[in-house]
Design a protein around this motif. Sequence first.
Motif, short mmCIF file in Angstrom:
data_model
loop_
_atom_site.label_atom_id
_atom_site.label_comp_id
_atom_site.label_asym_id
_atom_site.label_seq_id
_atom_site.Cartn_x
_atom_site.Cartn_y
_atom_site.Cartn_z
N GLY A 256 0.79 -1.22 0.00
CA GLY A 256 0.00 0.00 0.00
C GLY A 256 0.82 1.27 0.00
O GLY A 256 0.26 2.37 0.07
N VAL A 257 2.16 1.17 -0.08
CA VAL A 257 3.03 2.33 -0.01
C VAL A 257 3.52 2.69 -1.41
O VAL A 257 4.11 1.86 -2.10
CB VAL A 257 4.24 2.06 0.92
N ASP A 258 3.29 3.93 -1.83
CA ASP A 258 3.76 4.38 -3.15
C ASP A 258 5.20 4.85 -3.09
O ASP A 258 6.02 4.53 -3.96
CB ASP A 258 2.86 5.50 -3.67
N LYS A 259 5.54 5.67 -2.11
CA LYS A 259 6.89 6.20 -1.95
C LYS A 259 7.28 6.08 -0.48
O LYS A 259 6.76 6.80 0.37
CB LYS A 259 6.97 7.67 -2.38
N GLY A 260 8.18 5.14 -0.20
CA GLY A 260 8.49 4.92 1.20
C GLY A 260 9.83 4.26 1.42
O GLY A 260 10.57 3.96 0.48
N ILE A 261 10.12 4.02 2.69
CA ILE A 261 11.36 3.35 3.09
C ILE A 261 11.03 2.36 4.20
O ILE A 261 10.34 2.70 5.17
CB ILE A 261 12.42 4.36 3.59
N TYR A 262 11.52 1.15 4.04
CA TYR A 262 11.38 0.09 5.04
C TYR A 262 12.67 0.08 5.86
O TYR A 262 13.76 -0.11 5.31
CB TYR A 262 11.16 -1.24 4.31
N ILE A 263 12.56 0.33 7.18
CA ILE A 263 13.73 0.47 8.04
C ILE A 263 13.77 -0.65 9.07
O ILE A 263 12.76 -0.94 9.73
CB ILE A 263 13.76 1.84 8.75
N GLY B 70 18.34 6.94 12.99
CA GLY B 70 18.86 6.18 11.87
C GLY B 70 18.42 4.73 11.99
O GLY B 70 17.43 4.41 12.64
N GLY B 71 19.19 3.82 11.38
CA GLY B 71 18.83 2.40 11.45
C GLY B 71 19.97 1.54 10.93
O GLY B 71 21.08 2.04 10.67
N GLN B 72 19.72 0.25 10.77
CA GLN B 72 20.72 -0.68 10.25
C GLN B 72 20.56 -0.92 8.75
O GLN B 72 21.52 -0.92 8.00
CB GLN B 72 20.62 -2.02 10.99
N LEU B 73 19.32 -1.14 8.33
CA LEU B 73 19.04 -1.47 6.93
C LEU B 73 17.89 -0.61 6.42
O LEU B 73 16.90 -0.39 7.14
CB LEU B 73 18.66 -2.95 6.79
N PHE B 74 18.03 -0.16 5.17
CA PHE B 74 17.01 0.70 4.58
C PHE B 74 16.69 0.18 3.17
O PHE B 74 17.59 -0.03 2.36
CB PHE B 74 17.52 2.14 4.47
N TYR B 75 15.39 0.01 2.89
CA TYR B 75 14.97 -0.48 1.58
C TYR B 75 13.95 0.49 0.98
O TYR B 75 12.96 0.86 1.62
CB TYR B 75 14.36 -1.88 1.69
N GLU B 76 14.20 0.88 -0.25
CA GLU B 76 13.31 1.81 -0.93
C GLU B 76 12.05 1.08 -1.38
O GLU B 76 12.10 -0.03 -1.93
CB GLU B 76 14.01 2.42 -2.14
N ILE B 77 10.90 1.72 -1.17
CA ILE B 77 9.61 1.19 -1.62
C ILE B 77 9.06 2.11 -2.69
O ILE B 77 8.94 3.33 -2.50
CB ILE B 77 8.60 1.11 -0.45
N LYS B 78 8.74 1.53 -3.84
CA LYS B 78 8.11 2.27 -4.93
C LYS B 78 6.90 1.50 -5.43
O LYS B 78 7.01 0.31 -5.76
CB LYS B 78 9.09 2.50 -6.09
N GLY C 144 4.43 0.09 -4.10
CA GLY C 144 4.06 -1.14 -3.39
C GLY C 144 5.08 -2.25 -3.42
O GLY C 144 4.77 -3.38 -3.03
N GLU C 145 6.30 -1.96 -3.90
CA GLU C 145 7.33 -2.99 -3.97
C GLU C 145 8.66 -2.48 -3.46
O GLU C 145 9.00 -1.30 -3.63
CB GLU C 145 7.51 -3.49 -5.42
N ILE C 146 9.46 -3.38 -2.87
CA ILE C 146 10.83 -3.04 -2.50
C ILE C 146 11.68 -3.12 -3.76
O ILE C 146 11.71 -4.14 -4.45
CB ILE C 146 11.36 -4.02 -1.43
N VAL C 147 12.38 -2.02 -4.06
CA VAL C 147 13.12 -1.96 -5.33
C VAL C 147 14.64 -1.94 -5.12
O VAL C 147 15.39 -2.00 -6.10
CB VAL C 147 12.70 -0.72 -6.14
N GLY C 148 15.11 -1.88 -3.89
CA GLY C 148 16.55 -1.90 -3.67
C GLY C 148 16.93 -1.31 -2.33
O GLY C 148 16.11 -0.72 -1.62
N MET C 149 18.21 -1.45 -2.01
CA MET C 149 18.72 -0.95 -0.74
C MET C 149 19.11 0.52 -0.85
O MET C 149 19.61 0.95 -1.89
CB MET C 149 19.92 -1.79 -0.28
N LEU C 150 18.88 1.26 0.24
CA LEU C 150 19.28 2.65 0.34
C LEU C 150 20.34 2.80 1.42
O LEU C 150 20.52 1.92 2.26
CB LEU C 150 18.08 3.54 0.68
N ASP C 151 21.00 3.94 1.42
CA ASP C 151 21.99 4.24 2.44
C ASP C 151 21.86 5.71 2.86
O ASP C 151 21.17 6.49 2.21
CB ASP C 151 23.41 3.96 1.91
N ASP C 152 22.52 6.06 3.96
CA ASP C 152 22.59 7.43 4.47
C ASP C 152 21.22 7.96 4.89
O ASP C 152 20.92 9.14 4.74
CB ASP C 152 23.19 8.37 3.41
#
Length: 552
Positions: free
Chosen positions: A446-453, A471-479, A481-489
């Motif tokens: 249900g997320v269009d533009k988000g980050i899974y932390i 901050g956090g340990q792991l960050f994943y970009e959500i576009k 409704g899908e996780i599309v890759g890892m983010l940093d910073d």
Amino acid sequence: MQRRDFIQLSGLGVGSLLAAGVPVLGNSVSAEYLLEASGRGVGIDTAAKKRLADIALNAAKSKGATYTDVRIGRYLQQFVFTRENRVQNISNAESFGVGIRVIANGTWGFSATSNVTPDGIAKCAETAVAIAKANAKLQAEPVQLAPQKGVGEVVWKTPIKKNAFEIPVQQKIDLLMNVNGEAMKNGAAFVTSNLFFVNEQKYFASTDGSYIDQDVHRIWPTFTVSAVDRAVGKFKTRDALSSPMGMGYEYLDGLASEKIKAPNGLVGYRNSYDMLEDAILAAKQAKEKLTAKTVQPGKYDLVLDPNHLGLTIHESVGHPTELDRVLGYEANYAGTSFATLDKWKTKSFNYGSKLVNIVADKTQPFTLGTVGYDDEGVPCKQWDLIKDGILVNYQAIRDQVAILGEKESNGCCYADNWDSVQFQRMPNVSLKAGTEKRSVSDMIKGVDKGIYIIGRGSYSIDQQRYNFQFGGQLFYEIKNGEIVGMLDDVAYQSNTQEFWNSCSQLCDQDDYRTFGSFFDGKGQPSQVSAVSHGCPTTRFNGVNVINTGRKI
């Protein structure tokens, strides 16, 4: 451990030892001794403890105390530290003594001793009364102590299956060496791993008529892996996704196995922890972080895993609802609170959205803060702090509840050792799960533009527990409704009220897990306590995300 060894150790009193930067109360014991004795000791017979407690109660009363409680404590700690293929340090600490607290002339007095003999305890009680009477000359108003019915003679124990102190140290070292080795095989350049075990054997007695014997166990396995890109001089780390628990060694050996599969190959742990599996995954993810895309600052919907959100709960809800911070009694150690009494009195202060229901709870199984009775002899319970988004209560103990117009303590008083005076400490503070069936995958759809932390990282919060950055340990970009890759910073900024009012979705009870803090500091002189925070994966809409790196 032989009886003569126990007597010798307990007679030494309390020293201090720094083991790899972690504060430890007690006396250092050699690794050879640990390998032979496995940290085991002998306690004191319950009947003997009752006789000693009665000496304190009677001695204090004879000197004019109107209330007395006594805590006879034996505290065991075993910490194991390793790095790559070597053991860095093994520490075993033991502390044994008596703390006596009294009210005389309407004022508190406290004294403690490692001389656990009838004469030593009687003198300690007399000193506590003398201190109370001296303090009374400066006391403006007498202590108002909430009534507490005595519970008689009772016993409470953490329901462990395997006593961690009875597991050979060599077995623990072998586990950490395997963890380190597998992490190195899977891409880690460096790895440190640690095991923390705590056993509190606490006997409480009071003039209310309580004689409470408790045996409390806690465990925390953890590690940090580092991956390095030597060509550009860059490194990334990933910490363990374990949670400290109120359990025995079964947390590590699969006897309480329960795992939760999360998106992107991640594993959530509840009441069990596969340290080897997590270390292998951590090494791969740390390596992946080296090439992760840097985040573009802006507003994002955040999907926060329990291993991450637990820390945000701790800092933005747990500490601000401690009544001593609200009143300004606690200020030097990490500040006061924005959640002042005037907000509570309105019964309408929107701490969060209507989905936010946060409870304080010292009864939840397997958690760090759970015991049968607090250090004032009050039976532990659960109570509401935030209900349907509204601030409804605080954390309060026997000499505080009158301020709230209540007559019963919340049962959240604690001292970290026999020579520390007990005071208000945070219970388990947790966000209730949602009532609608919803998995993490459902939420992400249900997320269009988000980050899974996932996982805790660096953080900052102001002295009123209001403005913060996490901050956090792991960050994943959500576009879309899908996780599309890892983010940093990645880090997000908000204030407590704005953040909790942006809470828009909760996963259900099947995703509920706990995060824990093993060394939560407070007070002067400072004390540490252990506390858990439970929650499901939760969504927050439109949160400001910043880039913590140098380049975008």
